[in-house]
Design a protein around this motif. Structure first.
Motif, PDB file in Angstrom:
ATOM      1  N   ALA A   1       3.969  17.486  19.521  1.00 11.71           N
ATOM      2  CA  ALA A   1       3.429  18.795  19.891  1.00 11.71           C
ATOM      3  C   ALA A   1       2.630  19.312  18.709  1.00 11.71           C
ATOM      4  O   ALA A   1       3.136  19.338  17.575  1.00 11.71           O
ATOM      5  CB  ALA A   1       4.551  19.762  20.247  1.00 11.71           C
TER       6      ALA A   1
ATOM      7  N   HIS B   1       1.184  22.277  16.834  1.00 11.74           N
ATOM      8  CA  HIS B   1       1.486  23.710  16.771  1.00 11.74           C
ATOM      9  C   HIS B   1       0.448  24.476  15.959  1.00 11.74           C
ATOM     10  O   HIS B   1      -0.067  23.979  14.957  1.00 11.74           O
ATOM     11  CB  HIS B   1       2.852  23.937  16.116  1.00 11.74           C
ATOM     12  CG  HIS B   1       4.008  23.473  16.928  1.00 11.74           C
ATOM     13  ND1 HIS B   1       4.594  24.243  17.905  1.00 11.74           N
ATOM     14  CD2 HIS B   1       4.700  22.308  16.915  1.00 11.74           C
ATOM     15  CE1 HIS B   1       5.587  23.573  18.454  1.00 11.74           C
ATOM     16  NE2 HIS B   1       5.669  22.396  17.872  1.00 11.74           N
TER      17      HIS B   1
ATOM     18  N   ASP C   1       5.112  30.706  28.699  1.00 18.96           N
ATOM     19  CA  ASP C   1       4.021  31.120  27.827  1.00 18.96           C
ATOM     20  C   ASP C   1       4.376  32.353  27.003  1.00 18.96           C
ATOM     21  O   ASP C   1       3.702  32.670  26.010  1.00 18.96           O
ATOM     22  CB  ASP C   1       2.760  31.422  28.648  1.00 18.96           C
ATOM     23  CG  ASP C   1       2.076  30.145  29.127  1.00 18.96           C
ATOM     24  OD1 ASP C   1       2.367  29.071  28.560  1.00 18.96           O
ATOM     25  OD2 ASP C   1       1.268  30.228  30.070  1.00 18.96           O
TER      26      ASP C   1
ATOM     27  N   LYS D   1       4.897  29.777  18.856  1.00 19.26           N
ATOM     28  CA  LYS D   1       5.383  29.527  20.204  1.00 19.26           C
ATOM     29  C   LYS D   1       5.739  28.052  20.341  1.00 19.26           C
ATOM     30  O   LYS D   1       5.010  27.192  19.843  1.00 19.26           O
ATOM     31  CB  LYS D   1       4.315  29.873  21.247  1.00 19.26           C
ATOM     32  CG  LYS D   1       3.999  31.345  21.405  1.00 19.26           C
ATOM     33  CD  LYS D   1       2.881  31.538  22.429  1.00 19.26           C
ATOM     34  CE  LYS D   1       2.554  33.011  22.633  1.00 19.26           C
ATOM     35  NZ  LYS D   1       3.615  33.711  23.368  1.00 19.26           N
TER      36      LYS D   1
ATOM     37  N   GLN E   1       5.660  24.567  22.127  1.00 17.78           N
ATOM     38  CA  GLN E   1       4.605  24.005  22.971  1.00 17.78           C
ATOM     39  C   GLN E   1       5.145  22.814  23.741  1.00 17.78           C
ATOM     40  O   GLN E   1       5.650  21.854  23.165  1.00 17.78           O
ATOM     41  CB  GLN E   1       3.410  23.605  22.100  1.00 17.78           C
ATOM     42  CG  GLN E   1       2.702  24.826  21.530  1.00 17.78           C
ATOM     43  CD  GLN E   1       1.528  24.486  20.636  1.00 17.78           C
ATOM     44  OE1 GLN E   1       1.435  24.964  19.530  1.00 17.78           O
ATOM     45  NE2 GLN E   1       0.633  23.664  21.126  1.00 17.78           N
ATOM     46  N   ASP E   2       5.039  22.920  25.063  1.00 21.22           N
ATOM     47  CA  ASP E   2       5.566  21.877  25.943  1.00 21.22           C
ATOM     48  C   ASP E   2       4.579  20.746  26.167  1.00 21.22           C
ATOM     49  O   ASP E   2       4.931  19.724  26.758  1.00 21.22           O
ATOM     50  CB  ASP E   2       5.964  22.488  27.295  1.00 21.22           C
ATOM     51  CG  ASP E   2       7.128  23.453  27.166  1.00 21.22           C
ATOM     52  OD1 ASP E   2       7.993  23.212  26.292  1.00 21.22           O
ATOM     53  OD2 ASP E   2       7.179  24.434  27.921  1.00 21.22           O
ATOM     54  N   ASP E   3       3.346  20.926  25.723  1.00 25.82           N
ATOM     55  CA  ASP E   3       2.338  19.880  25.901  1.00 25.82           C
ATOM     56  C   ASP E   3       2.499  18.836  24.798  1.00 25.82           C
ATOM     57  O   ASP E   3       2.067  19.034  23.662  1.00 25.82           O
ATOM     58  CB  ASP E   3       0.930  20.479  25.851  1.00 25.82           C
ATOM     59  CG  ASP E   3       0.662  21.408  27.022  1.00 25.82           C
ATOM     60  OD1 ASP E   3       1.293  21.209  28.065  1.00 25.82           O
ATOM     61  OD2 ASP E   3      -0.168  22.318  26.878  1.00 25.82           O
TER      62      ASP E   3
ATOM     63  N   PHE F   1      -5.251  29.687  20.535  1.00 27.80           N
ATOM     64  CA  PHE F   1      -3.805  29.876  20.542  1.00 27.80           C
ATOM     65  C   PHE F   1      -3.409  31.002  19.595  1.00 27.80           C
ATOM     66  O   PHE F   1      -2.457  31.741  19.852  1.00 27.80           O
ATOM     67  CB  PHE F   1      -3.103  28.579  20.137  1.00 27.80           C
ATOM     68  CG  PHE F   1      -1.679  28.493  20.583  1.00 27.80           C
ATOM     69  CD1 PHE F   1      -1.363  28.079  21.866  1.00 27.80           C
ATOM     70  CD2 PHE F   1      -0.646  28.835  19.715  1.00 27.80           C
ATOM     71  CE1 PHE F   1      -0.042  28.015  22.283  1.00 27.80           C
ATOM     72  CE2 PHE F   1       0.672  28.766  20.127  1.00 27.80           C
ATOM     73  CZ  PHE F   1       0.976  28.351  21.412  1.00 27.80           C
TER      74      PHE F   1
END
Length: 391
Positions: free
Chosen positions: A224, A226, A255, A277, A279-281, A302
């Motif tokens: 991920a 960031h 989100d 945050k 991040q799931d991606d 972002f």
């Protein structure tokens, strides 16, 4: 280098590698810990990077995952031991506040009961009354974990582990590792300052496990990328936020999730608050791709989302300066680090999965124990820490 052959070479001088090296040295092993120092100029750095080059990471025991809670609690006394042993404060006990719907907080209550943490649970409105600078969404619940929860200073933790390891006769080499070659007789670690020989090697190379020619190239890892927002505060604003805990907030909309570490002094003497945050991606990426990301300041789009988050959480926040940085989290298929033997001479401790900082001493203990032949703790499912390679 000099013809000396070590018992163990630990490649990667981050939170996990340094912790494992200290444990091995304490057990009497002849250890060499190899890694690059922090880049002085990240935009032009041509080597590898490390995620522990940061001012603060959330430190807590409460966790919806019972295993992570156990590892975090096991790390608490080790952080304290390192401070007593080296004089370096690894953690700061500001307390920790978790914000989520009541069903999520129910899971945290299990850790509170199991480890007798003395947490307090209350609706978001009551938390805001106690912390007047906060603005939280209605209908949420909170769990407050008192000190020693708060945040860990990852740079300080590595300094303490290295100092303790050296005190136990470990050798530290500042170098970039380009290859790890295994023979029937030993392991040769090729670096930019020469070759280092050892009976065995522990690779704790984090996101840069794909760098160079080593036996961990091709592990089943995702990343991920960031972007984190930093805000420099003046003395008055820092005083207004005095006593702020570290915060994790989760909502129905992922989100809107965020994490925050309270004002702390950075290496340049600035008082800085950090927000990010999860991040799931997750992406597959080469070491070259990851290095290119680290040389940036993150994603400005972002950063705008992070500004909205901090503006909603801390209305009227004043700041002197603000900036962003890039970071990488390494993920494994099981959600836990790969702490495993690849053969008789090569071992790995790779993949923080977003929780390694607060659990680093316990994870380093698992890695060192593996090389020392210690029994695997009964509280930990061994299969969750097995190494696997991408298909």
């Amino acid at each position: 280098m000099g013809g000396h052959r070590y018992d163990v070479a630990v490649v990667g001088c981050g939170m996990l590698g340094s912790s494992a090296a200290r444990r091995l040295a304490d057990a009497g092993c002849d250890v060499v810990l190899i890694g690059q120092p922090e880049p002085s100029d990240h935009r032009n750095h041509t080597g590898v990077f490390a995620s522990h080059h940061d001012i603060a990471r959330v430190c807590r025991t409460i966790d919806p995952d019972p295993l992570r809670a156990w590892l975090a609690q096991r790390s608490v006394e080790q952080f304290e031991m390192l401070t007593a042993r080296t004089g370096i404060n690894c953690t700061v006990g500001t307390g920790h506040l978790w914000v989520e719907a009541s069903e999520g907080v129910d899971l945290l209550a299990l850790a509170d009961e199991r480890f007798d943490l003395g947490c307090s649970r209350r609706p978001a409105a009551e938390a805001m009354a106690a912390m007047s600078y906060l603005s939280l969404a209605e209908g949420l619940d909170t769990m407050y974990e008192p000190a020693p929860a708060g945040y860990v200073d990852p740079r300080a933790h590595v300094r303490a582990e290295v100092l303790a390891a050296v005190g136990a006769s470990a050798t530290v080499v500042d170098a970039l590792v380009g290859s790890v070659t295994v023979s029937d007789h030993c392991v040769e670690v090729g670096t930019d300052v020469g070759s280092i020989s050892a009976d065995r090697v522990l690779l704790a190379t984090g996101a840069f496990s794909g760098h160079g020619d080593t036996p961990v190239t091709g592990l089943d890892l995702e990343y991920a990328l960031h972007t984190q927002r930093y805000l420099q505060l003046d003395d008055d604003e820092a005083a207004r936020l005095a006593g702020m805990p570290s915060i994790i907030a989760k909502s129905a909309d992922p989100d809107e999730d965020f994490y925050l570490t309270p004002p702390t002094v950075d290496p340049r003497g600035r008082t800085v608050l950090k927000v990010g945050k999860p991040q799931d991606d997750h992406v597959r990426a080469s070491a070259t791709d990851l290095a290119a990301w680290y040389r940036t300041d993150g994603d400005p789009t972002f950063a705008t989302r992070l500004d909205r988050t901090i503006g909603g959480l801390l209305p009227g926040l004043r700041w002197l300066d603000r900036w962003t940085t890039s970071c990488v989290t390494t993920y494994t298929p099981t959600g836990h680090p790969m702490i495993d033997a690849l053969n008789d001479r090569v071992f790995c401790c790779i993949g923080g999965n977003g929780y390694a900082a607060k659990c680093a001493p316990a994870l380093g203990e698992l890695a060192a124990g593996m090389l020392l032949g210690n029994s695997w703790p009964s509280e930990v499912d061994r299969d969750l820490f097995r190494a696997s390679f991408a298909a």
